[in-house]
Design an enzyme around this catalytic site. Structure first.
Site, PDB file in Angstrom:
ATOM      1  N   GLU A   1      -8.823  30.342  -6.417  1.00  0.00           N
ATOM      2  CA  GLU A   1      -7.752  29.358  -6.232  1.00  0.00           C
ATOM      3  C   GLU A   1      -7.111  29.425  -4.845  1.00  0.00           C
ATOM      4  O   GLU A   1      -5.915  29.731  -4.722  1.00  0.00           O
ATOM      5  CB  GLU A   1      -6.675  29.523  -7.312  1.00  0.00           C
ATOM      6  CG  GLU A   1      -7.205  29.384  -8.725  1.00  0.00           C
ATOM      7  CD  GLU A   1      -6.092  29.281  -9.768  1.00  0.00           C
ATOM      8  OE1 GLU A   1      -4.901  29.398  -9.413  1.00  0.00           O
ATOM      9  OE2 GLU A   1      -6.424  29.054 -10.946  1.00  0.00           O
TER      10      GLU A   1
ATOM     11  N   ASN B   1     -11.230  26.614 -12.603  1.00  0.00           N
ATOM     12  CA  ASN B   1     -10.119  27.060 -13.456  1.00  0.00           C
ATOM     13  C   ASN B   1      -9.354  25.824 -13.895  1.00  0.00           C
ATOM     14  O   ASN B   1      -8.988  25.002 -13.057  1.00  0.00           O
ATOM     15  CB  ASN B   1      -9.148  27.956 -12.682  1.00  0.00           C
ATOM     16  CG  ASN B   1      -9.760  29.298 -12.318  1.00  0.00           C
ATOM     17  OD1 ASN B   1     -10.889  29.602 -12.690  1.00  0.00           O
ATOM     18  ND2 ASN B   1      -9.006  30.104 -11.585  1.00  0.00           N
TER      19      ASN B   1
ATOM     20  N   TYR C   1      -6.195  24.358 -16.622  1.00  0.00           N
ATOM     21  CA  TYR C   1      -5.162  24.620 -17.641  1.00  0.00           C
ATOM     22  C   TYR C   1      -4.531  23.352 -18.194  1.00  0.00           C
ATOM     23  O   TYR C   1      -4.236  23.266 -19.378  1.00  0.00           O
ATOM     24  CB  TYR C   1      -4.065  25.524 -17.058  1.00  0.00           C
ATOM     25  CG  TYR C   1      -4.564  26.930 -16.820  1.00  0.00           C
ATOM     26  CD1 TYR C   1      -4.571  27.872 -17.833  1.00  0.00           C
ATOM     27  CD2 TYR C   1      -5.088  27.293 -15.583  1.00  0.00           C
ATOM     28  CE1 TYR C   1      -5.062  29.149 -17.629  1.00  0.00           C
ATOM     29  CE2 TYR C   1      -5.589  28.573 -15.365  1.00  0.00           C
ATOM     30  CZ  TYR C   1      -5.572  29.496 -16.393  1.00  0.00           C
ATOM     31  OH  TYR C   1      -6.078  30.760 -16.197  1.00  0.00           O
TER      32      TYR C   1
ATOM     33  N   GLU D   1     -11.745  30.263 -15.563  1.00  0.00           N
ATOM     34  CA  GLU D   1     -10.476  30.526 -16.266  1.00  0.00           C
ATOM     35  C   GLU D   1     -10.102  29.318 -17.105  1.00  0.00           C
ATOM     36  O   GLU D   1     -10.217  28.178 -16.647  1.00  0.00           O
ATOM     37  CB  GLU D   1      -9.305  30.747 -15.290  1.00  0.00           C
ATOM     38  CG  GLU D   1      -9.274  32.073 -14.604  1.00  0.00           C
ATOM     39  CD  GLU D   1      -8.063  32.228 -13.677  1.00  0.00           C
ATOM     40  OE1 GLU D   1      -7.006  31.609 -13.940  1.00  0.00           O
ATOM     41  OE2 GLU D   1      -8.201  32.947 -12.683  1.00  0.00           O
TER      42      GLU D   1
ATOM     43  N   ARG E   1     -15.193  38.835 -15.934  1.00  0.00           N
ATOM     44  CA  ARG E   1     -14.795  38.500 -14.571  1.00  0.00           C
ATOM     45  C   ARG E   1     -13.546  39.303 -14.221  1.00  0.00           C
ATOM     46  O   ARG E   1     -12.537  39.185 -14.916  1.00  0.00           O
ATOM     47  CB  ARG E   1     -14.500  36.999 -14.470  1.00  0.00           C
ATOM     48  CG  ARG E   1     -13.896  36.603 -13.142  1.00  0.00           C
ATOM     49  CD  ARG E   1     -13.508  35.125 -13.052  1.00  0.00           C
ATOM     50  NE  ARG E   1     -12.915  34.886 -11.750  1.00  0.00           N
ATOM     51  CZ  ARG E   1     -11.775  34.241 -11.522  1.00  0.00           C
ATOM     52  NH1 ARG E   1     -11.098  33.707 -12.525  1.00  0.00           N
ATOM     53  NH2 ARG E   1     -11.310  34.115 -10.315  1.00  0.00           N
TER      54      ARG E   1
ATOM     55  N   HIS F   1      -8.391  37.758  -5.210  1.00  0.00           N
ATOM     56  CA  HIS F   1      -7.476  37.157  -6.178  1.00  0.00           C
ATOM     57  C   HIS F   1      -6.054  37.445  -5.682  1.00  0.00           C
ATOM     58  O   HIS F   1      -5.266  38.096  -6.362  1.00  0.00           O
ATOM     59  CB  HIS F   1      -7.747  37.691  -7.581  1.00  0.00           C
ATOM     60  CG  HIS F   1      -7.331  36.754  -8.685  1.00  0.00           C
ATOM     61  ND1 HIS F   1      -8.207  36.285  -9.649  1.00  0.00           N
ATOM     62  CD2 HIS F   1      -6.142  36.178  -8.972  1.00  0.00           C
ATOM     63  CE1 HIS F   1      -7.543  35.477 -10.490  1.00  0.00           C
ATOM     64  NE2 HIS F   1      -6.286  35.407 -10.101  1.00  0.00           N
TER      65      HIS F   1
END
Ligand code: FCB
Length: 474
Positions: A177, A304, A306, A374, A80, A124
């Site tokens: 995002e 994504n 985290y 991600e 990606r 992005h």
């Protein structure tokens, strides 16, 4: 620490790695590329740690062959990456830069020759500066994501990209995002364009969604294979059961998740938005037909993830209600998890990942298949005298989060694949070069790439997974 075992994902599950243009490419003024809002922002004193810019970054623009070889060595199914909009259209609309088009042609062809399926992110975060500050004397307040024209320009760009690469790209991601583009960029001001405009951030959020909807139309018309969007959804907890904390949680759900998921997957604006935005939500920028445009069916949702976030009620920071920034919703974040934190200061709680995915699945019957676009961790990596980078914390993080994805799949969530963030250490936005997320270490003086232990671990996982998939197929 001995390396953890390999989490078991279902046969056919796909593995990849991810990057983004401004974070790795460099060559910021080469071959006709126009400036983006991140060039302007990073060149403004005080905006990034140590004044870091993406001028050179990992110099991927000149070293993409070496990076494709690293991907091949890793054995990934997919890669990606993002296209730099101002490399293709230096002014954002109009004239197309042939050298920019050629660069991604070469990259895509090299990937395919290496047996790696390209997944392209169109946006992005690197908006062409020409769209932020129109040269016709317009001011910043009249441009960028504040205006619908930018969404229309994005559709034009999507069309150019789909037309040229659509025959070879497996998966298209319209936006990465949009939460960060809208709220971190226009309310907190920590990201480009560095604005603190309160209500302006809500307008930007809406125009980003419109841009997504218009781009989906273009991609479909061009016969694109798979089309989706990537969101950084948050698994949110309330700090307590006190009514004020539960109300804070409701507002945070709107800000972090529902602004995006409700229009995309439920065809409506969030139920509690009036309470969250205190009357700022509605405006003429929302037009009839927008919800239908935004909510057109997608082939996948990119997630994504985290870390989880716990919220508590907090006083508003600003007295003047008209100035209350859209992120100032009377909420503060706390970290009650008591776990290890990565160097970003993010708590490591893999179970929150499973909860996020199962929660989405339970809430939205129209949720398309999910790709993890991600996930990864920043660690204090260093090259050791043996020429290696020992990063057991990252291996532990990845193993834990992949096991959490496997748990979500077992619980019935349709997750098809996973891209680790990131292939390379790179320019981590406002944090500059301070945070290393790569499976491959980059020495920013020599630009030498050194695969870390986690690179070898991930390769082992992919090999083992493939052997099992083949066994199942036999
Ligand atoms: C995400 C961004 C990505 C990278 C990681 C660490 O928010 O999409 O570019 O910076 O965080």
């Amino acid at each position: 620490m001995s390396a953890p075992g390999f989490p078991q994902l279902p046969p056919g599950f796909r593995f990849g790695a991810a990057t983004a243009a401004y974070q790795i490419e460099g060559a910021h003024d080469e071959d006709g590329r126009g400036p983006s809002i991140w060039d302007t922002f990073s060149h403004t004193p005080g905006r990034t740690l140590g004044g870091a810019t993406g001028d050179t970054a990992c110099d991927h623009y000149h070293r993409h062959r070496e990076d494709v070889a690293l991907l091949r060595g890793l054995g990934v199914d997919g890669y990606r990456f993002s296209i730099s909009w101002p490399r293709l259209l230096p002014q954002g609309t109009g004239a197309v830069n042939r050298k920019g088009l050629d660069f991604y042609d070469r990259l895509i062809d090299d990937l395919l020759a290496a047996g790696i399926a390209p997944a392209v992110t169109l946006y992005h975060w690197d908006l062409p500066q020409a769209l932020e500050t129109p040269s016709n004397g317009g001011s910043a307040a009249a441009g960028g994501w504040r205006v619908r024209r930018t969404a229309e320009a994005f559709a034009e760009y999507a069309n150019v990209a789909a037309d040229r690469y659509g025959d070879r790209v497996e998966r298209w991601i319209t936006l990465n995002e949009p939460f960060c583009s809208a709220f971190v960029g226009h309310a907190e001001g920590r990201h480009a364009p560095g604005a603190r405009e309160g209500r302006g951030a809500l307008v930007a959020a809406h125009h980003l969604l419109v841009a997504h909807g218009l781009a989906v139309r273009e991609l479909r018309a061009a016969g694109a294979r798979e089309v989706g969007i990537t969101l950084n959804l948050d698994r949110l907890h309330a700090a307590s059961d006190r009514p004020e904390d539960l109300a804070a949680l409701r507002r945070a759900e709107v800000l972090h998740n529902e602004v995006w998921t409700e229009p995309l997957f439920a065809g409506r604006y969030p139920e509690h938005e009036a309470e969250t935005w205190q009357g700022l939500a509605d405006g003429p920028w929302r037009r009839p037909g927008d919800l239908e445009l935004i909510g057109a069916p997608l082939d996948f949702l990119g997630v994504n993830f985290y870390r989880p976030v716990t919220v508590t009620a907090a006083p508003h920071r600003q007295e003047d209600p008209a100035l209350r920034t859209a992120v100032d919703i009377g909420v503060a974040e706390t970290d009650p998890y008591g776990t290890r934190q990565t160097t970003m200061g993010w708590p490591v709680v893999p179970s929150a990942f499973t909860e996020l995915l199962t929660g989405l699945h339970a809430r939205y019957p129209r949720l398309p298949p999910v790709w993890i676009t991600e996930n990864g961790s920043a660690e204090a990596d260093s090259l050791t005298p043996d020429g290696r980078v020992h990063d057991p914390e990252r291996i532990d993080y990845l193993a834990g989060h992949l096991a959490a994805v496997a748990d979500a799949v077992t619980a019935g969530v349709d997750v098809r694949g996973y891209y680790v963030w990131s292939l390379l250490d790179n320019f981590e936005w406002a944090r500059g070069y301070d945070q290393r997320f790569g499976l491959v270490h980059v020495d920013y003086h020599t630009l030498t790439r050194t695969p870390k232990d986690s690179y070898h671990w991930y390769r082992g996982l992919i090999t083992a997974h493939r052997a099992r998939t083949e066994e199942t197929a036999r």
